[in-house]
Design a protein around this motif. Sequence first.
Motif, PDB file in Angstrom:
ATOM      1  N   ARG A 122      38.302  -7.325  31.565  1.00 20.60           N
ATOM      2  CA  ARG A 122      38.751  -6.277  30.645  1.00 20.60           C
ATOM      3  C   ARG A 122      38.515  -4.890  31.233  1.00 20.60           C
ATOM      4  NH1 ARG A 122      35.620  -7.045  25.284  1.00 20.60           N
ATOM      5  NH2 ARG A 122      33.966  -7.548  26.771  1.00 20.60           N
ATOM      6  N   ALA A 151      44.225  -9.650  26.207  1.00 14.17           N
ATOM      7  CA  ALA A 151      43.003  -8.856  26.187  1.00 14.17           C
ATOM      8  C   ALA A 151      43.242  -7.513  26.882  1.00 14.17           C
ATOM      9  CB  ALA A 151      41.877  -9.615  26.883  1.00 14.17           C
ATOM     10  N   LEU A 152      42.305  -6.604  26.710  1.00 12.76           N
ATOM     11  CA  LEU A 152      42.346  -5.348  27.441  1.00 12.76           C
ATOM     12  C   LEU A 152      42.204  -5.635  28.934  1.00 12.76           C
ATOM     13  CD1 LEU A 152      40.008  -3.168  25.170  1.00 12.76           C
ATOM     14  CD2 LEU A 152      42.517  -3.116  25.244  1.00 12.76           C
ATOM     15  N   GLY A 153      42.597  -4.688  29.742  1.00 13.41           N
ATOM     16  CA  GLY A 153      42.424  -4.832  31.182  1.00 13.41           C
ATOM     17  C   GLY A 153      43.536  -5.619  31.843  1.00 13.41           C
TER      18      GLY A 153
END
Length: 317
Positions: A122, A151-153
């Motif tokens: 992330r 998800a983030l990233g």
Amino acid sequence: MQQTGTKALHYETLVSAVKGSEATASQAFAAANAAFDVTEPLLLHINEYATFLGVDASLVSEAYYRCRPLFEEMDDSMVVLDPESPFWPKQIDNFAYVPQFLYAQGNVSLLKEPSVSVIGTRSPSLEGRQLAQRTSLELGQAGFAVASGLALGIDGVAHKAALGLGYPTIAVIGTPLGSYYPGEHEELQKQISRQGLVVSRFSPAAKTQKWHFLLRNRLMSALSLASVVVEDRDGGGAVRQASFALEQKRYLFIYQESVDNQSVLWPRQFAGKSRVFVIKKPQDLPRLLNQALKNKDGVGKPKQKAVQLDLFGSGSP
């Protein structure tokens, strides 16, 4: 509500009545399915369901009235799949923790298309972001759907790169379809539901738990021909998916720069194992994967004991 949705509601009622135990609910649901038509109104068979579960009928009734409104709120664009559905992905049938139902929004035909997971931390470096973007573009150009976990990233970069050039992407999420996690990716999830596919193993009535994201990773790995871990920390969710991929006889791709990174141990734990490819650049990925699929063989040393990763350990989504 369509018949598959009704069956899913009844199954989820059983899960809720036993406080989330899918194993217990699955056994009871199988017994019920053998005894009567599980698409009939649940209240007609409430005593039988309760008997199969080993609980009081009042618990089943309470669970049903708790779950039913949440199912009725499902958007018309959301589809419930079971193993009898034409778009059910047969490739997941033989792996651990296989779900009874899938919940999908978007182009469900992508479940029948070859896909590759592009996953990672992330909190990626600039180089990691660029590598994730190039990986997605190479895969899309080669005809593979890009799967990731929203998800983030790295996950977000992978999805956006595919969408940006009109390549198919699949978001496998750890929440119900009507939820948005992380909140920053609400619009991205909606865009994928319009231009690609969002898929979850969790019903509208499921209460999201931290370990759901590892079940998400298990499902994503099983749906995919291979997983590419672009960049991650030791013990990260992408590393755990790497272990799931080998357990499920899928292929795993790791970049040489990760293997050379002395600040993490995981790449060298996987490098050299059967079905694991260490590559230098994204352009190598489609060619090596196609070659592996053609030859039905991995590379490296004979298969060693898989890295054991605790499903319920401290992992982040």
